[in-house]
Scaffold this active site. Structure first.
Site, PDB file in Angstrom:
ATOM      1  N   GLU A 164       0.817  -1.201   0.000  1.00  0.00           N
ATOM      2  CA  GLU A 164       0.000   0.000   0.000  1.00  0.00           C
ATOM      3  C   GLU A 164       0.857   1.260   0.000  1.00  0.00           C
ATOM      4  OE1 GLU A 164      -3.940  -1.622   2.388  1.00  0.00           O
ATOM      5  OE2 GLU A 164      -2.211  -0.971   3.551  1.00  0.00           O
ATOM      6  N   CYS A 195      -1.176   6.860   9.430  1.00  0.00           N
ATOM      7  CA  CYS A 195       0.088   6.333   9.954  1.00  0.00           C
ATOM      8  C   CYS A 195      -0.161   5.169  10.902  1.00  0.00           C
ATOM      9  CB  CYS A 195       0.828   7.456  10.678  1.00  0.00           C
ATOM     10  SG  CYS A 195       2.428   6.985  11.313  1.00  0.00           S
TER      11      CYS A 195
END
Length: 380
Positions: free
Chosen positions: A105, A373
């Site tokens: 990703e 994150c």
């Protein structure tokens, strides 16, 4: 280029796996002139070709030959998900890594930091966030992966929970950047090696990828527009810095005492707080250059007064050699850590700035798409 690399490309390696000089050697190895490399580079990095037939600077016979022994795109986009805040997650299918396959990703983001330098104390959170959106309009950042899964094993991170599924090749790293030309008609302004994986555990491929991204015949990105982040593999990070002194470095600190950091990050048992301090003091930084320290703010664990006091003490020893990124923890499935109160994060920022340390707050981009994150998990 080694014989091993030649053999790999003859069995189907992507041309994106080769640096410009390796591409010249490759053409020589198949009986062609080395100038053929320059004829191809423009169709890799400026106007990416989808098929060899589109590389019209090459003779038809050579295009056919390349199609039999190599390929172009090393990964295939399977899913593109836009978060409610504008961040976009890309899921790419990796065909085979040491017999394994999966999804890596990357995340396209319109901005990176909340900068409160000019924000008065009485401004509310919405005003701060709205002003930040205006301030960073037009800036595009891409967060890319260096491994399928991650070998660092950080306790708070979804990629770490995957374990290491395989190393990404040079081309699989580079193509995450190049595909933005197809997706957005432009390259990102900044590339962050902060997606899935510990870049220093895939050292050779990451170095080759940086060489390609900054090469004048490649995307020609400024090294200052690339940030390589490590959990704290200091020996390799030092070697990387010697090779690419203008690429910006980031270290995931995440706690200010060894007891808490070891609980969160296995690497701390080898490279603890004192080692990080010594590393930052010892490396050769250009004028104005700083090492970024990333600090994940976890409710009740890394935002408590004892940790912040220890963080302040630690930062004082480093003078003006560091910048701090505060990253409010993003919730991850099956992880029992908490997201901090936003005002508490702002309070920490104020404290650190009072020390004279440049301190920023990372925006929680991509949460609704599991793209923020610490949330990348390789799941469609």
């Amino acid at each position: 280029m080694t014989t091993g690399n030649i053999n790999k490309i003859q069995s189907g390696m992507s041309l994106y796996d080769l640096t410009p000089s390796e591409l010249e050697s490759f053409f020589v190895s198949i009986g062609e002139k080395n100038y053929r490399a320059k004829q191809v580079l423009d169709f890799l990095y400026r106007h990416p070709a989808k098929t060899f037939d589109e590389i019209t600077t090459l003779p038809v016979e050579l295009r056919e030959k390349l199609g039999k022994i190599s390929r172009l795109a090393p990964i295939r986009l399977r899913l593109k998900v836009e978060s409610s805040d504008g961040a976009v997650k890309h899921a790419y299918e990796v065909e085979s890594l040491a017999g394994k396959s999966g999804f890596l990703e990357s995340v396209w983001m319109p901005s990176e930091y909340v900068d409160m330098d000019s924000v008065e104390e009485n401004r509310n959170v919405k005003q701060i966030d709205d002003e930040n959106e205006h301030r960073h309009a037009g800036r595009n950042t891409l967060c890319i992966s260096s491994q399928l899964g991650c070998s660092a094993g950080c306790a708070f991170c979804a990629s770490g929970a995957m374990g290491l599924k395989g190393q990404l090749s040079t081309g699989e790293i580079v193509y995450q950047v190049i595909d933005c030309i197809e997706l957005y008609e432009k390259l990102p302004d900044t590339v962050l090696f902060m997606g899935m994986g510990e870049p220093m555990h895939n050292f050779d491929s990451v170095c080759a990828a940086v060489e390609i991204l900054t090469h004048k015949d490649g995307p020609a990105m400024s090294p200052r527009r690339i940030v390589v982040s490590s959990a704290g593999e200091l020996e390799r990070l030092g070697a990387f810095h010697k090779r690419f002194p203008r690429v910006r470095l980031a270290i995931s600190l995440n706690a200010a005492t060894d007891a808490v950091r070891s609980r969160l990050m296995p690497v701390n048992d080898r490279y603890g707080i004192k080692a990080i301090e010594s590393f930052i003091k010892s490396i050769d930084l250009a004028r104005g250059e700083k090492v970024t320290l990333e600090y994940v703010v976890i409710k009740g664990l890394t935002d408590v007064p004892s940790q912040i006091n220890a963080l302040e003490t630690f930062l004082v020893t480093l003078g003006n050699r560091v910048t701090v990124n505060l990253i409010p923890y993003n919730e991850v499935e099956n992880k029992k850590f908490g997201t901090p109160n936003r005002e508490r994060v702002y309070d920490i920022q104020r404290k650190l700035r009072q020390l004279g340390v440049n301190t920023f707050i990372r925006r929680n981009r991509g949460t609704s798409a599991s793209a923020a994150c610490g949330q990348l998990s390789g799941k469609l």
